[in-house]
Motif scaffolding. Structure first.
Motif, short mmCIF file in Angstrom:
data_model
loop_
_atom_site.label_atom_id
_atom_site.label_comp_id
_atom_site.label_asym_id
_atom_site.label_seq_id
_atom_site.Cartn_x
_atom_site.Cartn_y
_atom_site.Cartn_z
N GLU A 370 32.83 21.82 2.84
CA GLU A 370 32.58 21.12 4.11
C GLU A 370 33.72 21.38 5.08
N TYR A 371 33.34 21.52 6.35
CA TYR A 371 34.32 21.66 7.43
C TYR A 371 33.98 20.69 8.55
N ILE A 372 35.00 20.01 9.05
CA ILE A 372 34.90 19.24 10.30
C ILE A 372 35.74 19.99 11.33
N LEU A 373 35.11 20.39 12.43
CA LEU A 373 35.76 21.29 13.39
C LEU A 373 35.78 20.71 14.79
N ASN A 374 36.69 21.23 15.57
CA ASN A 374 36.77 20.90 17.00
C ASN A 374 36.59 22.18 17.81
N TYR A 375 35.65 22.18 18.75
CA TYR A 375 35.46 23.29 19.69
C TYR A 375 35.80 22.79 21.08
N THR A 376 36.50 23.64 21.84
CA THR A 376 36.92 23.27 23.19
C THR A 376 36.36 24.27 24.20
N GLU A 377 35.92 23.76 25.33
CA GLU A 377 35.44 24.61 26.43
C GLU A 377 36.54 24.71 27.49
N TYR A 378 36.88 25.94 27.87
CA TYR A 378 37.95 26.17 28.83
C TYR A 378 37.39 26.74 30.13
N GLU A 379 38.13 26.46 31.21
CA GLU A 379 37.84 27.07 32.51
C GLU A 379 39.12 27.71 33.03
N CYS A 380 39.01 28.95 33.49
CA CYS A 380 40.15 29.65 34.07
C CYS A 380 39.77 30.15 35.47
N THR A 381 40.74 30.13 36.37
CA THR A 381 40.54 30.61 37.74
C THR A 381 41.42 31.83 37.98
N TYR A 382 40.81 32.88 38.55
CA TYR A 382 41.53 34.13 38.81
C TYR A 382 41.45 34.44 40.31
N TYR A 383 42.59 34.84 40.91
CA TYR A 383 42.60 35.26 42.31
C TYR A 383 42.20 36.73 42.37
N LEU A 384 41.11 36.99 43.11
CA LEU A 384 40.54 38.33 43.24
C LEU A 384 40.18 38.93 41.87
N GLY A 385 39.95 38.05 40.92
CA GLY A 385 39.54 38.49 39.59
C GLY A 385 40.64 39.11 38.78
N ILE A 386 41.90 38.99 39.24
CA ILE A 386 43.01 39.67 38.55
C ILE A 386 44.07 38.66 38.12
N ALA A 387 44.69 37.97 39.07
CA ALA A 387 45.80 37.08 38.77
C ALA A 387 45.28 35.71 38.32
N GLN A 388 45.70 35.31 37.13
CA GLN A 388 45.27 34.00 36.62
C GLN A 388 46.07 32.91 37.31
#
Length: 581
Positions: A370-388
């Motif tokens: 048995e496994y009890i797990l945690n999943y996380t959803e992330y959001e990232c923003t990039y300037y011009l699709g390059i610089a995070q």
């Protein structure tokens, strides 16, 4: 036309006819496995190849044969503005492994998308897990957990919408097959996106955002916003975790209804069998707990985490286990006993103590990984699709996965357990049950107000199923037992997680499994007061049925007594508590 010419013509026609027939034969596939899940279908189709000397003409294209898996996502939102991504995670003997993130930049005008994934790096770990469980890869296997995500624009606001499914991997049937997953996209997890140019604080269960993500993305010029799911933590794991199939509670003798003084024996049994006449697939469903603004998590069932396919017409007995628990106050029988088949004659007999004046909490458990797990959803923003510019955790979910081990007799590994002083809360079983009851996670469902006078009372899983639950999650089994067994302080949302028995491919639930709690009284003059069972206080969303359904648990309270009063009965409750039913 001479005879020789005629024979030559006939020979050529026969060869052509045979060739055409064989060519058609190779393009007519045979379905070797099919699972119809919650809004999606998984199909294995096997195509035969041509015999020598026509080996060069084959079907189908090897690029779509397992370990390649084709996921066809339909019913995408009309207001979709982002790419379609799939994050894959799957169980192994050491936890869950990431199988990567896949995305497709399908035209926004299209309501469907097709993604081909490669799971070749999972075949060996899957077989290792199956072997550890002493199971057979020809007819059983784990499932891959898939988070399917895209981004929508709702009145100028961006939201990441996610559908979660599981993809059964049965190596013996998948090998040489074209594996296709047809998904009717039905998002259940919705997260609002915020374009941020600064790193954001993360939730307490999140170890921190990744350095980069490559999931579902959209442009909000000059910014590109991307989101993806990741497994971030294994909260609890064990290769010998108990999963209680049947639980019975007998109250103490010094408190109404004085059940310990009016019980002779408690018999529990668990039988599970499958055959092609009743079911083509049986599995243990996963569950996900996703936080909501109300404080009570949204519970979703994405599909089976592990399962078995029936490929023969004969019946397969997966479990036939019984326990006889005796009451030392009224019974002169030998010690309590459990075993496969008839416990009194079983060669693998398990001796257990009797219960007495303190009452008892007893169970039949199956054991496995048995496994009890945690999943996380992330959001990232990039300037011009390059610089995070910044990343943050925007959502998360907990999940429970279980697969039983196989005993030497070919059945699921099982055993009995008894707590002879449940109010002391000194064992994992009493801690589990009291935590569920005190946390308002369970509600009691009496079957009748008074039964008797009689000498016995029986509660079965058929009673629970007829209460309105679904075949897809007919009976829930509390998954948090592992936390109390190992002494782990699991997050409170974990208590909501259950492992369900998946019978979506059958219409005769009682022909597949039967869970029984039968209480025998010392005489025929005993009454059973408000006998019943417990179910989750929160209904579970079943995508396949597009609705919320109750999840009953086989936690039985027969409540034998000398007579029934109108006053409330003190059911399972925390120690020193005063709450009643």
């Amino acid at each position: 036309m001479g005879l020789r010419t005629r024979w030559l013509l006939v020979t050529v026609l026969v060869i052509v006819a045979v060739y055409v027939s064989l060519l058609a034969y190779t393009h007519i596939g045979r379905t070797v496995f099919k699972y119809v899940g919650a809004g999606y279908t998984v199909t294995y189709v096997r195509y035969p190849g041509l015999p020598w000397p026509l080996l060069d003409v084959r079907a189908p294209d090897p690029s779509v044969v397992f370990p390649m898996v084709t996921i066809k996502v339909g019913n995408l939102p009309s207001n979709r503005v982002g790419t379609v991504s799939v994050y894959l995670s799957a169980p192994t003997i050491n936890g869950f492994m990431s199988l990567g993130e896949y995305s497709v930049n399908e035209s926004l005008s299209r309501r469907s998308a097709s993604i081909i994934i490669n799971v070749s790096n999972y075949v060996k770990p899957a077989i290792e897990l199956i072997r550890q469980l002493h199971s057979n890869p020809t007819n059983s296997g784990p499932s891959i957990l898939a988070f399917i995500t895209t981004i929508v624009n709702e009145s100028g606001r961006l939201y990441a919408v996610t559908d979660v499914i599981t993809i059964p991997v049965i190596p013996g049937l998948a090998r040489g097959s074209v594996v296709t997953v047809d998904v009717n996209f039905t998002p259940q997890i919705i997260s609002q996106l915020t374009i941020s140019d600064q790193p954001q604080s993360t939730a307490s269960q999140d170890p921190g955002p990744p350095s980069t993500i490559s999931g579902s993305c959209t442009w909000f010029f000059p910014f590109e916003v991307c989101t993806e799911w990741e497994e971030t933590k294994v909260i609890a794991q064990s290769s010998d975790a108990p999963l209680p199939l049947v639980i019975t509670y007998i109250g103490p003798s010094n408190q109404y209804p004085h059940s310990a003084s009016y019980t002779y024996e408690v018999d529990e049994s668990a039988e599970v069998a499958i055959s092609t006449s009743t079911s083509s697939y049986i599995g243990f469903d996963m569950s996900l707990a996703v936080p909501t603004s109300s404080g009570e998590p949204f519970i979703e069932v994405p599909g089976p985490g592990y399962g078995w396919s029936t490929s023969t017409s004969s019946s397969t007995m997966l479990l036939n286990y019984q326990c006889f628990f005796h009451d030392s106050l009224t019974s002169n029988e030998p010690s309590s006993v459990c075993g496969y088949g008839n416990p009194t004659s079983s060669t693998t007999q398990q001796q257990l103590p009797d219960f007495g004046s303190n009452g008892g909490l007893m169970s039949i458990n199956i054991y496995g990984t048995e496994y009890i797990l945690n999943y996380t959803e992330y959001e990232c923003t990039y300037y011009l699709g390059i610089a995070q510019l910044g990343c943050e955790a925007i959502n998360y979910s907990y999940s429970a996965w279980f697969a039983p081990s196989t005993a030497g007799n070919g059945q699921w590994s099982a055993g009995g357990y008894i707590d002879t002083n449940p109010t002391a809360q000194s064992t994992w079983l009493s801690k589990l049950v009291y935590a569920l009851a005190s946390g308002n996670l369970l509600k009691y469902q009496p079957i009748t107000s008074t039964y008797g006078p009689a000498s016995f009372y029986r509660i079965t899983s058929l009673t629970l199923v007829s209460s309105g639950s679904s075949n897809e999650y007919a009976v829930g089994i509390p998954a948090a037992a592992i936390c109390y067994l190992m002494g782990i302080d699991c997050p409170p949302q974990v208590d909501y997680l259950t492992v369900g028995i998946d019978l979506s491919s059958t219409s005769y639930v009682n022909a597949v499994y039967n869970l029984v709690s039968s209480t025998e009284a010392p005489s025929s003059n005993v009454y059973f007061c408000d006998p019943g069972y417990y179910e989750l206080n929160e209904n579970v969303y079943i995508q396949n049925l597009q609705g919320y359904y109750p999840v009953p648990m086989m936690i039985a309270e027969p409540n034998p007594a000398p007579f029934c009063l109108s006053q409330p009965i003190y059911f399972i409750r925390p120690i020193n508590a005063t709450n009643t039913k």
